[in-house]
Design a protein around this motif. Structure first.
Motif, PDB file in Angstrom:
ATOM      1  N   PRO A  22       0.808  -1.221   0.000  1.00 25.89           N
ATOM      2  CA  PRO A  22       0.000   0.000   0.000  1.00 25.89           C
ATOM      3  C   PRO A  22       0.841   1.270   0.000  1.00 25.89           C
ATOM      4  CG  PRO A  22       0.113  -0.878   2.204  1.00 25.89           C
ATOM      5  CD  PRO A  22       0.900  -1.824   1.328  1.00 25.89           C
ATOM      6  N   SER A  23       0.286   2.312  -0.586  1.00 24.03           N
ATOM      7  CA  SER A  23       0.913   3.623  -0.604  1.00 24.03           C
ATOM      8  C   SER A  23      -0.091   4.667  -0.111  1.00 24.03           C
ATOM      9  CB  SER A  23       1.361   3.983  -2.018  1.00 24.03           C
ATOM     10  OG  SER A  23       1.758   5.338  -2.099  1.00 24.03           O
ATOM     11  N   LEU A  24       0.386   5.634   0.669  1.00 30.19           N
ATOM     12  CA  LEU A  24      -0.492   6.710   1.114  1.00 30.19           C
ATOM     13  C   LEU A  24      -0.874   7.637  -0.031  1.00 30.19           C
ATOM     14  CD1 LEU A  24       1.055   7.807   4.539  1.00 30.19           C
ATOM     15  CD2 LEU A  24      -0.893   6.303   4.126  1.00 30.19           C
ATOM     16  N   TRP A 147      11.028  -8.040  -2.708  1.00 35.09           N
ATOM     17  CA  TRP A 147      12.158  -7.343  -3.333  1.00 35.09           C
ATOM     18  C   TRP A 147      12.216  -5.897  -2.863  1.00 35.09           C
ATOM     19  CZ3 TRP A 147      13.264  -3.040  -6.116  1.00 35.09           C
ATOM     20  CH2 TRP A 147      14.521  -2.982  -6.724  1.00 35.09           C
ATOM     21  N   ILE A 148      11.055  -5.224  -2.864  1.00 34.34           N
ATOM     22  CA  ILE A 148      11.019  -3.819  -2.450  1.00 34.34           C
ATOM     23  C   ILE A 148      11.393  -3.686  -0.983  1.00 34.34           C
ATOM     24  CG2 ILE A 148       9.543  -1.793  -2.158  1.00 34.34           C
ATOM     25  CD1 ILE A 148       7.939  -2.782  -4.584  1.00 34.34           C
ATOM     26  N   GLU A 153      15.425  -1.830   2.918  1.00 33.34           N
ATOM     27  CA  GLU A 153      16.235  -2.092   4.111  1.00 33.34           C
ATOM     28  C   GLU A 153      17.689  -1.711   3.851  1.00 33.34           C
ATOM     29  OE1 GLU A 153      15.783  -6.150   5.243  1.00 33.34           O
ATOM     30  OE2 GLU A 153      13.764  -5.881   6.065  1.00 33.34           O
ATOM     31  N   LYS A 154      18.161  -2.006   2.642  1.00 36.76           N
ATOM     32  CA  LYS A 154      19.542  -1.701   2.277  1.00 36.76           C
ATOM     33  C   LYS A 154      19.706  -0.238   1.845  1.00 36.76           C
ATOM     34  CE  LYS A 154      20.521  -6.413   0.705  1.00 36.76           C
ATOM     35  NZ  LYS A 154      20.871  -7.264  -0.468  1.00 36.76           N
ATOM     36  N   LEU A 168       5.273  -3.032   5.509  1.00 35.98           N
ATOM     37  CA  LEU A 168       5.807  -1.913   4.748  1.00 35.98           C
ATOM     38  C   LEU A 168       4.679  -1.080   4.142  1.00 35.98           C
ATOM     39  CD1 LEU A 168       8.297  -0.478   3.515  1.00 35.98           C
ATOM     40  CD2 LEU A 168       8.128  -2.084   1.598  1.00 35.98           C
ATOM     41  N   ILE A 169       4.749   0.247   4.347  1.00 36.21           N
ATOM     42  CA  ILE A 169       3.796   1.187   3.768  1.00 36.21           C
ATOM     43  C   ILE A 169       4.599   2.295   3.094  1.00 36.21           C
ATOM     44  CG2 ILE A 169       1.923   2.811   4.211  1.00 36.21           C
ATOM     45  CD1 ILE A 169       1.323   1.189   6.772  1.00 36.21           C
TER      46      ILE A 169
END
Length: 200
Positions: A22-24, A147-148, A153-154, A168-169
Motif C-alpha cells: 500500500p501507498s499513502l 524485493w522492495i 532495508e539496504k 511496509l507502507i
C-alpha cells in the motif's frame, strides 16, 4: 515467466490489503490517466464447473475512474455471494507501461463499524501493471513486496516509507514513487496473474 492466479487477497477496505504493497499517495497524476473500456466486466479464476473463489467486477463510474467490486461465495450459504470490497480503479500510463491504481472506498466500513472506529482506517493505493486486457482475460502483475522490502532495508533513502508492525507502507510523493518504479522496472514486478473474463 509462468502465469498464475492473482495472489492478492482483497477482502478488506483499508490500507493493509494482505499480500499487496500500500501507498499513502496515488501512483498517478491526472495527466497520466487513460481509459480502456475493455476493463469493464467480471473476471475471476478459471475454475471449470465451479464458482470462482473471488470475482472482480469493473463498471463505468466517473470520467476518470472505474468502480471495482470484489465478491466471494458465502461458504455458509452455497450459491450466494458476499461483497468483500469496493474500490476506485484508475488506469494510467507509467512510462510506456499501462498500470492500474486501486483505492478502497469506505462504504462497506460504514455498514460494519461505528463512526469513531472508521477514523482509524486510511484508504491506501495499490498498484498493478496491466499486461493484457482482451475479450478473454485480464492479466496483471503486482509489485514484488519482498524485493522492495529488502531493497529499502539496504537503501532506506531510496523511497520514503514506514513499517507498521513490520508491514511496509510507502509514504513518498507520487513523483518519487513513479521515478522509483521506472528506475527498477526490470526487478520490481512479480509473476503475472491471470483472471478469465466471466460470462453473464
Amino acid at each position: 515467466m509462468k502465469t498464475k492466479a492473482l495472489p492478492c487477497l482483497l477482502a478488506a477496505s483499508i490500507i493493509l490489503i494482505a499480500g499487496c504493497l500500500p501507498s499513502l499517495h496515488p501512483f498517478y497524476t491526472s495527466k497520466d490517466l487513460i481509459k480502456d473500456d475493455r476493463l469493464i466486466g467480471a473476471f475471476g479464476e478459471d475454475k471449470p464447473e465451479s464458482q470462482p473463489d473471488e470475482t472482480w467486477t469493473f463498471s463505468a463510474a466517473d470520467e476518470d475512474f472505474y468502480q471495482l467490486e470484489m465478491s466471494a461465495p458465502k461458504k455458509e450459504e452455497p450459491g450466494k455471494i458476499n461483497v468483500v470490497g469496493r474500490m476506485e480503479a484508475r488506469l494510467f500510463k507509467l512510462g510506456k507501461q499501462t498500470c492500474l491504481d486501486l483505492k478502497p472506498t469506505h462504504d462497506l466500513l460504514e455498514n460494519e463499524f461505528s463512526g469513531w472506529y472508521q477514523t482509524s482506517f486510511i484508504a491506501g493505493h495499490v498498484l498493478f501493471k496491466v499486461l493484457k486486457i482482451d475479450d478473454q482475460a485480464l492479466t496483471l502483475s503486482r509489485p514484488d513486496y519482498e524485493w522492495i522490502s529488502k531493497h529499502l532495508e539496504k537503501n532506506p533513502g531510496a523511497l520514503a516509507h514506514k513499517r507498521d508492525d513490520g508491514r511496509l507502507i510507502l509514504t513518498d510523493s507520487t513523483a518519487r514513487l513513479q521515478a522509483f518504479f521506472l528506475k527498477h522496472d526490470k526487478e520490481i514486478w512479480g509473476d503475472p496473474g491471470k483472471m478469465v473474463r466471466l460470462k453473464n
